[in-house]
Scaffold this motif. Structure first.
Motif, PDB file in Angstrom:
ATOM      1  N   ARG A  15     -12.025  -4.778  19.205  1.00  0.00           N
ATOM      2  CA  ARG A  15     -10.666  -5.159  19.624  1.00  0.00           C
ATOM      3  C   ARG A  15     -10.414  -4.887  21.096  1.00  0.00           C
ATOM      4  NH1 ARG A  15      -9.048  -3.912  14.122  1.00  0.00           N
ATOM      5  NH2 ARG A  15      -9.259  -1.697  14.536  1.00  0.00           N
ATOM      6  N   PRO A  51     -10.018  -4.713   5.581  1.00  0.00           N
ATOM      7  CA  PRO A  51      -9.641  -3.312   5.827  1.00  0.00           C
ATOM      8  C   PRO A  51      -9.860  -2.474   4.569  1.00  0.00           C
ATOM      9  CG  PRO A  51      -7.873  -4.800   6.491  1.00  0.00           C
ATOM     10  CD  PRO A  51      -8.881  -5.627   5.746  1.00  0.00           C
ATOM     11  N   PHE A  98       0.812  -1.209   0.000  1.00  0.00           N
ATOM     12  CA  PHE A  98       0.000   0.000   0.000  1.00  0.00           C
ATOM     13  C   PHE A  98       0.851   1.266   0.000  1.00  0.00           C
ATOM     14  CE2 PHE A  98      -2.582  -3.265   2.192  1.00  0.00           C
ATOM     15  CZ  PHE A  98      -3.618  -3.346   1.270  1.00  0.00           C
ATOM     16  N   VAL A 123      -6.632   0.644  -0.556  1.00  0.00           N
ATOM     17  CA  VAL A 123      -6.436   0.361  -1.975  1.00  0.00           C
ATOM     18  C   VAL A 123      -4.958   0.485  -2.313  1.00  0.00           C
ATOM     19  CG1 VAL A 123      -8.522   0.711  -3.321  1.00  0.00           C
ATOM     20  CG2 VAL A 123      -7.443   2.664  -2.209  1.00  0.00           C
ATOM     21  N   GLU A 124      -4.492  -0.470  -3.101  1.00  0.00           N
ATOM     22  CA  GLU A 124      -3.097  -0.381  -3.524  1.00  0.00           C
ATOM     23  C   GLU A 124      -2.957   0.740  -4.534  1.00  0.00           C
ATOM     24  OE1 GLU A 124      -1.148  -4.090  -4.574  1.00  0.00           O
ATOM     25  OE2 GLU A 124      -2.718  -5.130  -3.478  1.00  0.00           O
ATOM     26  N   PRO A 125      -1.907   1.538  -4.406  1.00  0.00           N
ATOM     27  CA  PRO A 125      -1.725   2.643  -5.347  1.00  0.00           C
ATOM     28  C   PRO A 125      -1.443   2.104  -6.747  1.00  0.00           C
ATOM     29  CG  PRO A 125       0.182   2.436  -3.874  1.00  0.00           C
ATOM     30  CD  PRO A 125      -0.836   1.446  -3.408  1.00  0.00           C
ATOM     31  N   VAL A 183      -1.372   1.235   6.723  1.00  0.00           N
ATOM     32  CA  VAL A 183      -2.837   1.247   6.687  1.00  0.00           C
ATOM     33  C   VAL A 183      -3.320   1.047   8.125  1.00  0.00           C
ATOM     34  CG1 VAL A 183      -4.907   0.154   5.756  1.00  0.00           C
ATOM     35  CG2 VAL A 183      -2.809   0.230   4.384  1.00  0.00           C
ATOM     36  N   GLU A 186      -6.055   0.293   9.755  1.00  0.00           N
ATOM     37  CA  GLU A 186      -6.833  -0.889  10.149  1.00  0.00           C
ATOM     38  C   GLU A 186      -5.977  -2.166  10.088  1.00  0.00           C
ATOM     39  OE1 GLU A 186      -9.577  -1.346  11.663  1.00  0.00           O
ATOM     40  OE2 GLU A 186      -9.824  -3.501  11.338  1.00  0.00           O
ATOM     41  N   SER A 203      -3.869  -2.079  13.226  1.00  0.00           N
ATOM     42  CA  SER A 203      -4.637  -2.387  14.440  1.00  0.00           C
ATOM     43  C   SER A 203      -4.910  -3.880  14.552  1.00  0.00           C
ATOM     44  CB  SER A 203      -5.963  -1.632  14.429  1.00  0.00           C
ATOM     45  OG  SER A 203      -5.731  -0.241  14.403  1.00  0.00           O
TER      46      SER A 203
END
Lengths: 350, 224
Positions: free
Chosen positions: B78, B210, A46, B213-215, A50, A52, A55
């Protein structure tokens, strides 16, 4: 008084860290365990952390990392005297995992809890390697999320921000430039490696906020990143080959030049003779090399903890906790809140 | 046996102390519940301590812990799971995960086929279906209420906060069982607790990936 064992828990970004420090009756500190589980590989595709994903990884890693730390230290959880945890600044969801766990450990073991500042922890990390700090010192904190100059007048007493980045953190600029040059994430290590084969003076990239009327101690790296992008795109349009090593070296030189020049200037202005550089970017060879040269010229003692202590870890949080315990600080309440935007001046959240 | 029940899969920050014996239903000794979707992290451990204190116990007296494993909004979910896991580790006690809608279904106890729906935000619900005997026959899933209706087997009633919020879409009688109670969380795990079974992994039921998005390619800063 006997030795006290301080447990430190870190989960502000993408590393789940648990450290254990032995605090001696004389205030001496010994690192007994430093366990880190990183989710960096899950973020790589990514091009950045990221929240999330981080976490989720913290939740999975918390108990196993704690188990390994306790084993490494050769203690049992019952032997722990106090628990310190990063309460901010950092990613909200990530912080919450560490703080929730720390509260549960504190309640189950019936031990005091200290919710502490991640940035102060980075400075405290140095004391694990180089011993106590002088009464006043300057800290340059550089990582993927932070770039700050701090006046440190006691780790448990007073930390004042005198400068910080107005846009991107230094490490963030590394990540963005790495992407531009098709280098992997995180960008620091590959750029550092490539820069060693290049000429740092090849391209005159701008030094942000260094004009006569600019803020003396603040940083800006967004313009530098854009400038590198423009230069690369111009070369591409002209059909020229990109001299990757020279671009990397010149970018790195601009970052190291501004960071060290401003840090040294602050030391001189404030009559300070010790500079600590910490955070993930402190592992950068040009930054530490140039800082060493300039500190030597200026008669300033330079302290850079080993790379393992510079990046996010639980040991630094345990070290900061140990400073607070040694200073008889009041523990935090178990209804402690996380504070993603915690200012560096707040060393502990009660 | 003395069991601590925790759940943070709904806006209700839930902690309760429950007594469980082989020959009678679980009995609530004390509970602390605050409905505040932003306070899970602050309140859960204090709630557990307060409930234990009211019951005349401390954490050290516990025999086991039960924790709702969701599905629920991730950040809150969580808190419960990491709290339960850390308590279990530090106290050296087993921790049993229970799907949160299973507990709500036990609370509803209609004796008829039942839909349990909780609020998944983003105009969606987490949902599961239970038969007349209270066994889960479908789910948990996450869907928009209208899409859920299209796949829903025949049920008599609905329970859970999602059922209340989307009552007009679901068009089912709503049973008052909005959030999971400590007693039902323990009841849902009673067989394993009493048998001293090896607990399942404390895996959160996220049901969504989650948002990331991949760039693709890189943004240009100059005009081509």
């Amino acid at each position: 008084m006997t030795d006290r064992l301080i447990l430190g828990i870190e989960s502000s970004c993408d590393e789940t860290g648990v450290g254990i420090v032995r605090l001696g009756p004389d205030g001496s500190m010994e690192l007994l365990a430093d366990e880190v589980a990183s989710s960096v590989e899950e973020h790589a595709r990514f091009g950045g952390v990221v929240p999330e994903v981080a976490s989720r990884a913290h939740l999975e890693a918390m108990v196993p990392t704690m188990r390994r730390a306790v084993e490494q230290a050769g203690i049992t959880l019952r032997d722990v005297h106090s628990i310190a945890v990063t309460a901010g600044p950092g990613l909200a969801g990530a912080l919450l995992v560490g703080v929730s766990a720390a509260k549960a450990y504190a309640a189950a073991l019936d031990k005091p809890l200290y919710g502490v500042n991640h940035l102060a922890g980075h400075v405290a990390a140095d004391t694990l390697q180089h011993g106590p700090l002088p009464k006043r010192c300057l800290a340059l904190l550089v990582s993927g999320g932070h770039s700050q100059l701090l006046l440190v007048e006691g780790l448990a007493e007073r930390i004042t921000e005198i400068g910080s980045t107005v846009d991107d953190a230094a490490g963030e600029a590394y990540d963005k430039v790495a992407r531009l040059l098709d280098l992997p994430y995180p960008g620091g290590p590959p750029i550092d490696k490539l820069a060693k084969q290049g000429n740092g003076c090849a391209i005159a990239f701008p030094r942000g906020l260094t004009g006569p009327r600019d803020s003396k101690y603040d940083f800006s790296f967004s313009g530098l990143k854009t400038s590198v992008a423009r230069w690369v795109e111009k070369q591409e349009r002209a059909g020229e080959e990109i001299p990757l090593a020279d671009v990397a070296a010149s970018f790195q030189e601009a970052v190291a030049d501004v960071l060290t020049a401003k840090a040294i200037r602050a030391c001189k202005d404030l009559a300070i003779d010790t500079l600590v550089i910490s955070g993930g970017v402190a592992a950068n060879s040009r930054l530490s090399g140039l800082a060493a040269e300039r500190c030597a010229e200026a008669g300033i003692e330079l302290r850079v903890p080993r790379p393992r202590l510079c990046t996010d870890n639980g040991a630094m949080i345990a070290a900061l906790g140990a400073h607070l315990v040694a200073a008889n600080a009041k523990p935090s309440s178990l209804d402690l809140s996380t504070t993603p935007g915690l200012p560096v001046g707040t060393i502990q959240i009660l | 046996m003395l069991v601590l029940a925790l759940d943070t899969a709904t806006p209700a920050v839930t902690a309760g102390v429950v007594e469980l014996t082989p020959d009678s239903p679980p009995r609530l000794l004390a509970q602390r519940v605050t409905v505040n979707s932003k306070a899970h992290g602050e309140l859960l451990t204090p709630h557990a301590q307060e409930a234990l204190a009211e019951a005349g116990h401390t954490l050290a007296d516990l025999d086991a812990i039960v924790c709702g494993s969701g599905p629920g909004p991730f950040t809150g979910l969580r808190v419960g799971l990491v709290t339960a896991a850390a308590l279990g580790q530090a106290l050296n006690r087993p921790v049993y995960p229970v799907p949160t809608p299973d507990a709500i279904a036990l609370d509803a106890a209609t004796g008829k086929p039942l839909l349990v729906a909780t609020d998944a935000r983003r105009k969606e619900v987490y949902w599961a279906v239970y038969d007349a005997a209270g066994r889960r026959t479908d789910g948990p899933h996450v869907d928009r209420p209208a899409d859920l209706v299209a796949k829903l087997p025949a049920v008599a009633d609905a329970a859970g906060e999602g059922a209340e919020i989307y009552a007009d879409v679901l068009n089912l009688p709503v049973v008052q069982a909005r959030y999971p109670s400590p007693v039902s969380l323990v009841a849902a795990a009673a067989d394993e607790l009493l048998a001293g079974a090896r607990p399942a992994a404390l895996t959160p039921l996220y049901l969504r990936r989650p948002d990331a998005v991949e760039p693709v390619g890189r943004k240009r800063v100059t005009k081509a």
